[in-house]
Design a protein around this motif. Sequence first.
Motif, PDB file in Angstrom:
ATOM      1  N   GLY A 217     -11.587 -34.725   8.091  1.00 23.38           N
ATOM      2  CA  GLY A 217     -11.519 -35.958   7.316  1.00 23.38           C
ATOM      3  C   GLY A 217     -11.655 -37.224   8.145  1.00 23.38           C
ATOM      4  O   GLY A 217     -11.539 -38.320   7.609  1.00 23.38           O
TER       5      GLY A 217
ATOM      6  N   SER B  98      -9.218 -38.178  -2.431  1.00 23.20           N
ATOM      7  CA  SER B  98      -8.575 -38.036  -1.123  1.00 23.20           C
ATOM      8  C   SER B  98      -7.086 -38.275  -1.149  1.00 23.20           C
ATOM      9  O   SER B  98      -6.412 -38.079  -0.141  1.00 23.20           O
ATOM     10  CB  SER B  98      -9.200 -39.014  -0.131  1.00 23.20           C
ATOM     11  OG  SER B  98     -10.565 -38.745  -0.007  1.00 23.20           O
ATOM     12  N   HIS B 120      -8.815 -31.427  -3.429  1.00 21.11           N
ATOM     13  CA  HIS B 120      -9.399 -32.294  -2.404  1.00 21.11           C
ATOM     14  C   HIS B 120     -10.166 -31.465  -1.377  1.00 21.11           C
ATOM     15  O   HIS B 120      -9.564 -30.885  -0.477  1.00 21.11           O
ATOM     16  CB  HIS B 120      -8.296 -33.109  -1.701  1.00 21.11           C
ATOM     17  CG  HIS B 120      -8.839 -33.979  -0.590  1.00 21.11           C
ATOM     18  ND1 HIS B 120      -8.044 -34.440   0.437  1.00 21.11           N
ATOM     19  CD2 HIS B 120     -10.082 -34.469  -0.353  1.00 21.11           C
ATOM     20  CE1 HIS B 120      -8.798 -35.162   1.272  1.00 21.11           C
ATOM     21  NE2 HIS B 120     -10.019 -35.199   0.808  1.00 21.11           N
ATOM     22  N   VAL B 122     -11.853 -31.194   1.896  1.00 21.56           N
ATOM     23  CA  VAL B 122     -11.792 -32.039   3.094  1.00 21.56           C
ATOM     24  C   VAL B 122     -13.155 -31.972   3.786  1.00 21.56           C
ATOM     25  O   VAL B 122     -13.357 -31.242   4.761  1.00 21.56           O
ATOM     26  CB  VAL B 122     -10.651 -31.601   4.038  1.00 21.56           C
ATOM     27  CG1 VAL B 122     -10.525 -32.580   5.202  1.00 21.56           C
ATOM     28  CG2 VAL B 122      -9.355 -31.512   3.268  1.00 21.56           C
ATOM     29  N   LEU B 182      -2.930 -35.865   4.957  1.00 21.84           N
ATOM     30  CA  LEU B 182      -4.218 -36.567   4.965  1.00 21.84           C
ATOM     31  C   LEU B 182      -4.086 -38.004   5.448  1.00 21.84           C
ATOM     32  O   LEU B 182      -5.042 -38.565   5.992  1.00 21.84           O
ATOM     33  CB  LEU B 182      -4.890 -36.493   3.596  1.00 21.84           C
ATOM     34  CG  LEU B 182      -5.787 -35.256   3.391  1.00 21.84           C
ATOM     35  CD1 LEU B 182      -7.057 -35.366   4.244  1.00 21.84           C
ATOM     36  CD2 LEU B 182      -5.094 -33.937   3.693  1.00 21.84           C
ATOM     37  N   SER B 186      -6.879 -38.374   8.168  1.00 22.71           N
ATOM     38  CA  SER B 186      -8.055 -39.003   7.579  1.00 22.71           C
ATOM     39  C   SER B 186      -7.867 -40.504   7.285  1.00 22.71           C
ATOM     40  O   SER B 186      -8.671 -41.330   7.696  1.00 22.71           O
ATOM     41  CB  SER B 186      -8.433 -38.252   6.304  1.00 22.71           C
ATOM     42  OG  SER B 186      -9.541 -38.830   5.684  1.00 22.71           O
ATOM     43  N   VAL B 236      -8.365 -45.424  -1.725  1.00 21.83           N
ATOM     44  CA  VAL B 236      -7.465 -44.490  -1.031  1.00 21.83           C
ATOM     45  C   VAL B 236      -6.224 -45.240  -0.525  1.00 21.83           C
ATOM     46  O   VAL B 236      -5.090 -44.789  -0.717  1.00 21.83           O
ATOM     47  CB  VAL B 236      -8.191 -43.788   0.143  1.00 21.83           C
ATOM     48  CG1 VAL B 236      -7.186 -43.070   1.043  1.00 21.83           C
ATOM     49  CG2 VAL B 236      -9.230 -42.805  -0.389  1.00 21.83           C
TER      50      VAL B 236
END
Lengths: 302, 302
Positions: A217, B98, B120, B122, B182, B186, B236
């Motif tokens: 990610g 995300s 999700h 990735v 995440l 990310s 996000v």
Amino acid sequence: MSIQRIAVIGLGLLGGSVGLAVGEYLPGVASTGYDADPAVREKARERGLCGTIADDPADAVRDADLVVLCVPVGAMRSAASAIAPGLSEHAIISDVGSSKQQVGHALQEELPGHHVIPAHPVAGTEQSGPEAGFASLFHQRWCILTPPEGADKAKVAELVEFWEALGSTVEVMDACHHDMVLAVTSHIPHLIAYTIVGTASDLEDVTRSEVIKYSAGGFRDFTRIAASDPTMWRDVFLHNQDAVLEMMDRFLGDLEAMRAAIKAGDGEAMFDLFTRTRAIRRGILEQGQDDARPDFGRGDHD
Amino acid sequence: MSIQRIAVIGLGLLGGSVGLAVGEYLPGVASTGYDADPAVREKARERGLCGTIADDPADAVRDADLVVLCVPVGAMRSAASAIAPGLSEHAIISDVGSSKQQVGHALQEELPGHHVIPAHPVAGTEQSGPEAGFASLFHQRWCILTPPEGADKAKVAELVEFWEALGSTVEVMDACHHDMVLAVTSHIPHLIAYTIVGTASDLEDVTRSEVIKYSAGGFRDFTRIAASDPTMWRDVFLHNQDAVLEMMDRFLGDLEAMRAAIKAGDGEAMFDLFTRTRAIRRGILEQGQDDARPDFGRGDHD
């Protein structure tokens, strides 16, 4: 080319690549390599990184027209002192260090009366050691020279010619400005990458295995940078302290502003920044400094 | 497979890739796509992203066994409301967002009584839009499902089977834990990349052209990440605020510690961190989540 014999001191990624590039693109030029580590010298002989591998630094530079110091920035002074007994008067002493002001001063202090012309090829990979080098590392990359005031112009021209022969485009710049530019384009990105990878590996509520699993990610590009040679990078931060701290404070200020925007739910501030940053990317693609393939999906779509 | 008809709502990088992947790996499954933007629908027809492109969201989901919402996280609620009139009772409603906690709540609120199972994958690239998708985007990537409490187990199994058919490995996880994992792998990397690219482009003593020229020193990988879709990423950060702020504060704390180490010339602290971070990189390579080629030198040494 008036450089007919070169010596490479330090045979890691950069030194090995210089040696291999000379063999490939300057086949008439003799090269001698040296590394303080006998195991590295052994490996360098196996891979043929230079025409000859010497076991003594002063022997390595004997009769060289150009000496390229490819050791970590913090080892430049002692490397200069080790080669001093063997240096010819006419030799150019250069290097490949990522910070230039302190390196330039150290080399000039250790080698008074010699032709010191510091250089920084802006090229590298996250790998290190005598197995990591390759001849085309400098192709289509910039190499920045930071000759001190009063440097011999003919010698500077010779060094420009050398780097151009290895495939680089050369720029001449003041050492202080170099250190500021590279702080932002290289040193701070490395520091950030090392830090976030450290943050991630210290978490208690997210396991290391989860960090690894879900790295696609965005995180994995940081881990690539954070796999770079620790000694080299420690030395860069120790020897470009002022510029790094200045750029870091600007970055920290901007990051605090983004933190405030997230906290306030200010979508407009985010959208503005996220749009603005695309222009820089376009510039990099246009100048051939990266490849436009969607690399987040590396290996997914050949 | 019991899923015989799927609908894809939103035809950018992710939606387009889902459509193409269904065509490639599930050739017996019918797919219908929809995008709120008529120009995107037009492009989707040209590229054949789905078997059929509908001009109305409720029509697009009619008789679908699985609906995959591929719109920015902030548009999930209105997309759910737009498809509601066409939904079959037995359909699985999923997504590719995300962040998962807020999305899950929004979908459940908009579609009470329906089988909402957020997901999700990735996977992604820095490119966006209906031209960016490709069928193998999900190959060897993780897909995380975050079924709400009480979700129908048979439906979860169907969704697992769907993502596996597209080449992913599926993990089931609590939405809250997903958002934390995440955030670090990310969301924070994206925020950092956007911010440092912004910092660099605002400097006065270093020109934008210099930043572009010397980006090969590390910066260019950040510009790649910072070229990602602004709308998606704004959403996000607006929808995973708490986890992002928590992880950001940890990162800021660690960065302040590195700042202090640089200021104090504490080489040992730097060396320790720079060595530790290599272990994570090794794990990523071992698990096939990246490629070991020295990618800093991209395109230099084929």
